[in-house]
Design an enzyme around this catalytic site. Structure first.
Site, short mmCIF file in Angstrom:
data_model
loop_
_atom_site.label_atom_id
_atom_site.label_comp_id
_atom_site.label_asym_id
_atom_site.label_seq_id
_atom_site.Cartn_x
_atom_site.Cartn_y
_atom_site.Cartn_z
N THR A 1 0.83 -1.21 0.00
CA THR A 1 0.00 0.00 0.00
C THR A 1 0.86 1.26 0.00
O THR A 1 0.46 2.28 -0.53
CB THR A 1 -0.91 -0.03 1.24
N SER B 1 1.32 -7.62 -0.97
CA SER B 1 1.96 -8.65 -0.14
C SER B 1 1.01 -9.75 0.31
O SER B 1 1.45 -10.75 0.86
CB SER B 1 2.68 -8.03 1.06
N THR C 1 1.57 -4.34 4.22
CA THR C 1 1.37 -4.67 5.64
C THR C 1 0.85 -6.09 5.86
O THR C 1 1.01 -6.64 6.94
CB THR C 1 0.36 -3.69 6.28
N ASP C 2 0.19 -6.67 4.83
CA ASP C 2 -0.55 -7.92 5.06
C ASP C 2 0.34 -9.07 5.54
O ASP C 2 -0.07 -9.83 6.42
CB ASP C 2 -1.30 -8.34 3.79
N1 ASP Z 1 -2.64 -5.58 0.56
C1 ASP Z 1 -1.62 -4.61 0.92
C2 ASP Z 1 -0.29 -5.36 0.96
O1 ASP Z 1 -0.04 -6.04 1.91
C3 ASP Z 1 -1.95 -4.03 2.24
C4 ASP Z 1 -0.99 -3.00 2.76
O2 ASP Z 1 0.12 -2.85 2.31
O3 ASP Z 1 -1.40 -2.28 3.71
O4 ASP Z 1 0.47 -5.29 0.04
#
Ligand code: ASP
Length: 324
Positions: free
Chosen positions: A17, A63, A96-97
């Site tokens: 993100t 991710s 973050t995932d």
């Molecule tokens: N779906 C995103 C990822 O993990 C979520 C994020 O980065 O907050 O790449």
């Protein structure tokens, strides 16, 4: 201070993100992750202009789709840069995932002595108020800090150890927490304020050949996570075992149970897990509780996860199978 006195840091971009782009500036959820190149993220951080840094785009992914092949590519780039005398530390921008899994994987395999700082954002780069630029600046600070070593996660002004941190919120910018262990430090205006003193690593050491085994492998040993809950009947475990009978590649070599409370498991699921153990599957109990750990109990036939969350316990088993 002139640049010759300031440590060189390398920023590796992997997507997420923090590099996300939405069609509308106010949209914090309807965006596509992994769109903005890492060098362009720096444009949002004027304080980094003129700082001694290098950037490299390793890949651009959401991710949630992380996999072993991508981890190996990142591992190689991190170890390449850490081996350079002139590099003080590495920053990795990441979604973050699965950030806690990547940080744990790299820590487990490389045991780096220099800082490897994972950072992220909960809002895309196109948000009205993106959180990525401050996180990136804080991560850059931490990557040049002489008292930081190994893999840490920096988000929302806090620094967390890779082994303890988990994503605990689906939306807020302070999405990470280290449970009972707590954050290691906070980062305030470019200064690191320690809560616990220098980092004490809690992971046991890994055999030296682990890195070579990881690099040789096409995939991690098959270790699955199942959850205990009301009505859990063991059918997921039965299905895993049956799949393994039909195709040996699908045979689980380990199963982590995200157990209730202090490692308790629904009796039907427990029976299915015991049967799997009897067939040579390594079974470990973690807890689905957000805080606390499964307290070691020698009377238990299914060992506990030594405080690791279910997803990190999965990695710990897979790496130990790979090393054995
Ligand atoms: N779906 C995103 C990822 O993990 C979520 C994020 O980065 O907050 O790449």
């Amino acid at each position: 201070m002139n640049n010759s006195n300031r440590p060189l840091r390398v920023i590796l971009g992997t997507g997420g993100t923090i590099a996300g782009r939405a069609a509308r500036a106010g949209d914090n959820v309807g965006y596509v992750a992994g769109q903005v190149r890492v060098e362009d993220l720096l444009a949002g951080v004027p304080a980094l202009q003129g700082c001694p840094l290098e950037v490299e785009q390793v890949y651009q992914v959401d991710s949630k789709d992380m996999h072993f092949g991508l981890w190996k590519r990142l591992l190689l780039r991190i170890s390449h840069h850490l081996a350079r005398d002139e590099v003080a530390g590495v920053v990795v921008t990441h979604g973050t995932d699965t950030l806690e899994e990547t940080a744990f994987f790299i820590q487990s395999v490389l045991r780096p002595s220099k800082p490897v700082v994972f950072t992220c954002a909960m809002r895309p780069a196109t948000a009205l108020v993106p959180d990525g630029p401050q996180n990136l600046l804080d991560a850059f600070t931490v990557a040049g800090h002489p008292e930081v070593s190994g893999c840490v996660v920096v988000c929302a002004g806090e620094m967390h150890a890779a082994e303890h941190v988990s994503k605990v919120h689906s939306y807020r910018v302070n999405a990470f927490d280290s449970g009972d262990a707590g954050a290691l430090a906070c980062i305030e205006e470019g200064e690191v304020r320690w809560f616990h003193g220098p980092i004490q690593r809690t992971l046991p050491s890994n055999p030296e050949h682990l890195l070579a085994r990881v690099l040789e492998a096409d995939a991690l040993p098959n270790v699955q996570v199942v959850t205990s809950h009301a009505d859990a009947d063991g059918s997921v475990v039965h299905a895993l075992m049956r799949a393994g009978e039909l195709d040996p590649v699908l045979r689980p070599r380990g199963i982590v149970v995200a157990a209730t409370g202090n490692g308790t498991v629904h009796r039907a699921l427990e029976q299915a897990l015991s049967d799997a153990m009897a067939q040579g599957v390594r079974v470990v109990r973690s807890t689905r509780c957000a805080r606390g750990r499964v307290i070691p109990d020698l009377a238990q036939s299914m060992p506990d996860s030594a405080g690791l969350s279910p997803v990190k316990a999965r990695l710990a088993i897979a790496l130990s199978l790979l090393a054995s």
